[in-house]
Motif scaffolding. Structure first.
Motif, PDB file in Angstrom:
ATOM      1  N   MET A   1      -2.407  -4.948   3.864  1.00 40.72           N
ATOM      2  CA  MET A   1      -1.389  -4.113   4.522  1.00 40.72           C
ATOM      3  C   MET A   1      -1.863  -3.717   5.914  1.00 40.72           C
ATOM      4  N   ASP A   2      -0.967  -3.753   6.877  1.00 41.59           N
ATOM      5  CA  ASP A   2      -1.262  -3.317   8.243  1.00 41.59           C
ATOM      6  C   ASP A   2      -1.166  -1.798   8.302  1.00 41.59           C
ATOM      7  N   THR A   3      -2.328  -1.145   8.422  1.00 41.43           N
ATOM      8  CA  THR A   3      -2.351   0.326   8.386  1.00 41.43           C
ATOM      9  C   THR A   3      -1.786   0.951   9.649  1.00 41.43           C
ATOM     10  N   THR A   4      -1.533   0.116  10.681  1.00 45.03           N
ATOM     11  CA  THR A   4      -0.948   0.664  11.906  1.00 45.03           C
ATOM     12  C   THR A   4       0.556   0.863  11.761  1.00 45.03           C
ATOM     13  N   ILE A  96       1.874  -6.271  -3.846  1.00 44.30           N
ATOM     14  CA  ILE A  96       2.883  -5.464  -3.154  1.00 44.30           C
ATOM     15  C   ILE A  96       2.944  -4.096  -3.816  1.00 44.30           C
ATOM     16  N   THR A  97       2.584  -3.066  -3.092  1.00 46.72           N
ATOM     17  CA  THR A  97       2.585  -1.710  -3.630  1.00 46.72           C
ATOM     18  C   THR A  97       3.678  -0.882  -2.956  1.00 46.72           C
ATOM     19  N   THR A  98       3.796   0.368  -3.357  1.00 47.85           N
ATOM     20  CA  THR A  98       4.778   1.256  -2.740  1.00 47.85           C
ATOM     21  C   THR A  98       4.428   1.560  -1.291  1.00 47.85           C
ATOM     22  N   LEU A  99       3.204   1.231  -0.890  1.00 44.95           N
ATOM     23  CA  LEU A  99       2.767   1.505   0.483  1.00 44.95           C
ATOM     24  C   LEU A  99       2.822   0.273   1.382  1.00 44.95           C
ATOM     25  N   THR A 100       3.111  -0.889   0.807  1.00 42.96           N
ATOM     26  CA  THR A 100       3.151  -2.127   1.583  1.00 42.96           C
ATOM     27  C   THR A 100       4.436  -2.187   2.398  1.00 42.96           C
ATOM     28  N   PRO A 107       9.552  -0.522   3.204  1.00 36.72           N
ATOM     29  CA  PRO A 107       8.732  -0.971   2.073  1.00 36.72           C
ATOM     30  C   PRO A 107       9.064  -2.413   1.706  1.00 36.72           C
ATOM     31  N   GLU A 108       8.051  -3.210   1.458  1.00 38.91           N
ATOM     32  CA  GLU A 108       8.297  -4.601   1.104  1.00 38.91           C
ATOM     33  C   GLU A 108       9.085  -4.711  -0.195  1.00 38.91           C
TER      34      GLU A 108
END
Length: 420
Positions: A1-4, A96-100, A107-108
């Motif tokens: 995941m891109d944290t930016t 794929i998570t809730t944060l992706t 959200p993905e």
């Protein structure tokens, strides 16, 4: 995941709504539109086929379809499979998570479901070609195989980083992937399965419930705003333009078909106006993210003229029984829209440095659209032919004469739509 990346709640809310709108296109949109056009004895078969598609294709999509289309594990390898699928890295939505997050900072998981609705609506369009004469078991097998072997590769080629996308083909919301793909499959199926036994060339059978046809059209028109305006994955100016041009092209197409009907058949019919509206919705789909109101007007004007000719002249001449004109409207409309995207695309919408069409000096883009359209036609036709033959050998495709005469509802489902 891109944290930016930071979640955009506005985009997320809009795509959730757009996803719901696209689902409305199949249930109840297609179910009512096609269900109203068939005879009373077959309306439940259309409803059941629509429901089956939603259930079966959704499971396939979440299990492996999304990974095949939008995965990336094969994209930079030497494997021959990279030409057909993206990879196996997102099977069962692995990783794929809730944060992706994905494009549009949404959200993905939302993107997964949004794209799932496109995978659902595409085979649903085909069922109009062989309505009133297909076995439910045969329909199930064919739909599963077609979704895996035709829809998923095509979606990867155009939207998942495949060669048509790399070539520069413009398909904002499904001109090739959805409408040409389904429309050509519809034509092949209609020819192979044969005409209904009581079908008379040039004498279409009367719809059993035109009110249903209107209601289905209304749901399709409403849902198409999610279909087109949602495809940019952002609540922005491109979405606003897609919203506007979708509505304009549909209005022009509905009135154009009505006028032709009035001249040709001496009456402006409800079914004609509804069919014209759908042809406009189909044709503007690939162009909605790159065309302004000029392009929308002419796409809405040209498409119903050609589609009407296909339905009223070409179909009787060649004597094929495309029951509900799935090819005549969706296939032909998709072809017109895909090609005219290469004419009317404008940097007024796509921005400086963006794509533009032949009308604005870029004939190369028109060439790209023609190539992508041709590839879509050939791939869908060949694969549909092979899958028809395979399915017919495995479980059979066409119902028996008695079943067709007395209706699929009673024989296939043990139910009647209207009980007094």
């Amino acid at each position: 995941m891109d944290t930016t990346m930071i979640l955009d709640s506005g985009n997320t809310a809009w795509i959730i709504v757009a996803t719901l709108l696209v689902l409305l296109m199949t249930i109840p949109g297609i179910a009512l539109f096609y269900g109203g056009l068939v005879r009373q004895k077959n309306v439940l078969s259309i409803i059941m086929q629509s429901l089956l598609i939603v259930g079966a294709v959704s499971i396939l999509w979440i299990a492996f379809g999304y990974s095949f289309v939008f995965g990336s594990s094969l994209m930079n390898t030497d494997s021959i499979w990279r030409h057909f699928i993206g990879g196996f890295d997102k099977l069962f939505l692995q990783g794929i998570t809730t944060l992706t997050l994905t494009t549009g900072n949404i959200p993905e998981l939302v993107f997964v479901l949004f794209q799932c609705m496109f995978a659902i609506i595409t085979p649903a369009l085909i069922l109009g070609a062989f309505a009133e004469r297909i076995k439910f078991a045969g329909f199930l097998v064919f739909t599963v195989l077609w979704s895996i072997l035709v829809y998923m590769p095509m979606a990867h080629w155009v939207w998942g980083g495949g060669f048509l996308q790399q070539m520069g083909a413009i398909d904002f919301a499904g001109g090739t992937v959805v409408h040409i793909n389904a429309g050509i499959a519809a034509l092949v199926m209609a020819v192979l399965i044969g005409r209904r036994r009581d079908y008379k060339i040039g004498h279409p059978m009367a719809p059993h419930n035109i009110t249903f046809v209107f209601m289905g059209t209304a749901f399709l028109w409403l849902g198409w705003f999610g279909f087109n305006a949602g495809s940019g994955l952002c609540a922005d100016g491109i979405a606003a333009n897609a919203f506007l041009v979708t509505h304009l092209a549909t209005c022009v197409a509905a009135l154009t078909w009505m006028a032709i009907d009035w001249i040709y058949n001496k009456k402006p019919t409800t079914v004609g106006a509804c069919t014209g509206a759908v042809s406009g919705l189909v044709a503007i789909t690939p162009a909605a993210g790159s065309t302004d109101i000029l392009g929308a007007f002419f796409i809405g004007l040209i498409t119903p003229i050609v589609c009407f000719y296909m339905v009223a002249v070409i179909k009787p001449k060649f004597k094929y029984d495309d029951t509900l004109d799935a090819f005549g409207v969706h296939g032909v409309g998709g072809i017109i829209g895909s090609i005219l995207t290469g004419v009317f695309a404008t940097q007024f919408i796509t921005g400086e440095g963006g794509v533009k069409g032949a009308l604005y000096g870029d004939w190369h883009q028109l060439g790209v659209q023609l190539v992508a359209t041709l590839i879509s036609i050939v791939f869908s036709a060949v694969m549909t032919y092979l899958l028809f033959k395979l399915t017919d050998r495995l479980v059979g495709i066409r119902v028996d004469k008695r079943v067709e005469e007395e209706g699929l509802d009673i024989y296939e489902h043990g139910e009647s739509a209207y009980n007094s």
